[in-house]
Design an enzyme around this catalytic site. Structure first.
Site, PDB file in Angstrom:
ATOM      1  N   CYS A  65       1.224  -1.138  -0.185  1.00 41.35           N
ATOM      2  CA  CYS A  65       0.112  -0.303  -0.131  1.00 41.35           C
ATOM      3  C   CYS A  65       0.548   1.312   0.267  1.00 41.35           C
ATOM      4  O   CYS A  65       0.670   2.535  -0.980  1.00 41.35           O
ATOM      5  CB  CYS A  65      -0.806   0.350   0.695  1.00 41.35           C
ATOM      6  N   CYS A 110      -6.017  -2.646   7.920  1.00 42.22           N
ATOM      7  CA  CYS A 110      -7.184  -1.569   7.901  1.00 42.22           C
ATOM      8  C   CYS A 110      -8.388  -2.360   7.357  1.00 42.22           C
ATOM      9  O   CYS A 110      -9.511  -1.312   7.078  1.00 42.22           O
ATOM     10  CB  CYS A 110      -7.002  -0.519   7.120  1.00 42.22           C
TER      11      CYS A 110
END
Length: 353
Positions: free
Chosen positions: A95, A193
């Site tokens: 990410c 997340c």
């Protein structure tokens, strides 16, 4: 020409990024807060609203960028593919490289800003020995996040600012409290997340009937029991096997094609050398080869001494002493005097046997 007094910062709505933005404004930068909208989760929407409120409180600009499509492709699909192939992916590393920092730099270029900042506990410093700016471990080593950022290119490292590099977390919370930020006592984010209920539940929900029960075997092929689906396990795992056996067993190999998991002794995880693919470094590989360095094969690892070698056009990390933490799919990051020299993803052929 980019404006050297203008800076873009990633705003999550948490205490770290909020204080980082405050410190940058205090230094005299024109700060632009950017919050990344990566999914439809209601909690995220509240965090976006919180980030917007914080930016208003600090008197800085705020932008929300929809990254849901690229996040799904680069992070979530990569995550699911990893477990489907019997490896242990590193979604945060992926990410930061392909989504988060990439987007922040794109916004910085659009806004003519010279710098990009985050609330990471990390630092950037010029090292004469390599004639290059490099990522450096934060003074707060317990919170250091340099591992996650190792894949950034040299030209991006030179434009990074980490306002929290010499602070302890307790100091950050104190600053937030003193300036009146409501998030001064907000808890740190935990886990992945996009998998709030844990990665196992996320895998079950997204892989569905692709997850099938299979066999646990020992090194000789003897059946030891039944597993819940190879995608739900990782190399080196000992807990959660739900087997009643006379001694402790560890997962030493995962065979996706046969839906089989091999169990063995702890010592069978030990590797003297691991192959690294998709290797990245802000400096020339020749300057790293054969130099005594520290290799961290996972984020939580303290690392172990070794060296980088190249044989038959393949890159390896060779430990001075055998190491047991080398799960395929994880990233081995190379450190030298607290500086990040690069790294790559572990692909251990022996583990896949």
């Amino acid at each position: 020409m980019r404006d050297k007094k203008k800076i873009v910062i990633g705003m999550s709505g948490g205490v770290d990024s909020s204080v980082a933005a405050y410190l940058l404004k205090k230094e005299g930068y024109e700060v632009i807060g950017v919050t990344l909208d990566h999914n439809e989760d209601k909690t995220l929407k509240l965090e976006i609203d919180g980030a917007k409120e914080i930016c208003s409180f600090l008197g800085i600009k705020h932008i929300v960028v929809d990254i849901q499509e690229i996040f799904k492709k680069e992070v979530i699909e990569n995550f699911l593919d990893g477990y489907s192939n019997g490896i242990t992916p590193s979604p945060c590393v992926v990410c930061d490289e392909r989504v988060k920092l990439k987007t922040l730099f794109q916004i910085a270029d659009e806004k003519n800003a010279e710098y990009v900042a985050t609330g990471h506990y990390c630092s950037v410093e010029y090292l004469d020995e390599f004639e290059s700016y490099l990522l450096k471990i934060s003074i707060n080593k317990r919170k250091d996040q340099s591992y996650m950022l190792y894949r950034l290119e040299r030209d991006k490292i030179e434009r990074l600012k980490f306002p929290l590099y010499n602070y302890e977390k307790v100091e950050i919370r104190e600053i937030a409290k003193n300036i009146g930020l409501k998030v001064h006592d907000k808890g740190d984010s935990q886990g992945i997340c996009f998998a709030k209920n844990g990665y196992i539940d996320f895998l079950r929900m997204n892989l569905g009937d692709k997850i099938k029960k299979g066999r646990f075997l020992d090194e000789n092929g003897k059946v030891l029991g039944e597993h819940e689906g190879y995608q739900l396990y990782t190399i080196g795992q000992r807990r959660g096997l739900n087997l009643k056996l006379p001694r402790a067993y560890f997962i030493t190999a995962i065979n996706p094609e046969k839906n089989e998991i091999t169990l063995g002794e702890y010592k069978e995880l030990a590797r003297k050398r691991v192959e690294l693919v998709d290797f990245k470094s802000p400096i020339e590989l020749e300057k790293i080869i054969e130099k005594k360095v520290i290799g961290r094969p996972r984020f939580s690892s303290f690392g172990a001494e070794g060296k980088v070698i190249v044989e038959n056009e393949k890159i390896y990390f060779e430990y001075f002493e055998e190491n047991v933490q080398n799960a395929p799919g994880q990233h081995l990051v190379i450190y030298y005097k607290d500086f990040v020299l690069g790294g790559g993803m572990i692909v251990d052929k022996k583990i896949f046997s």
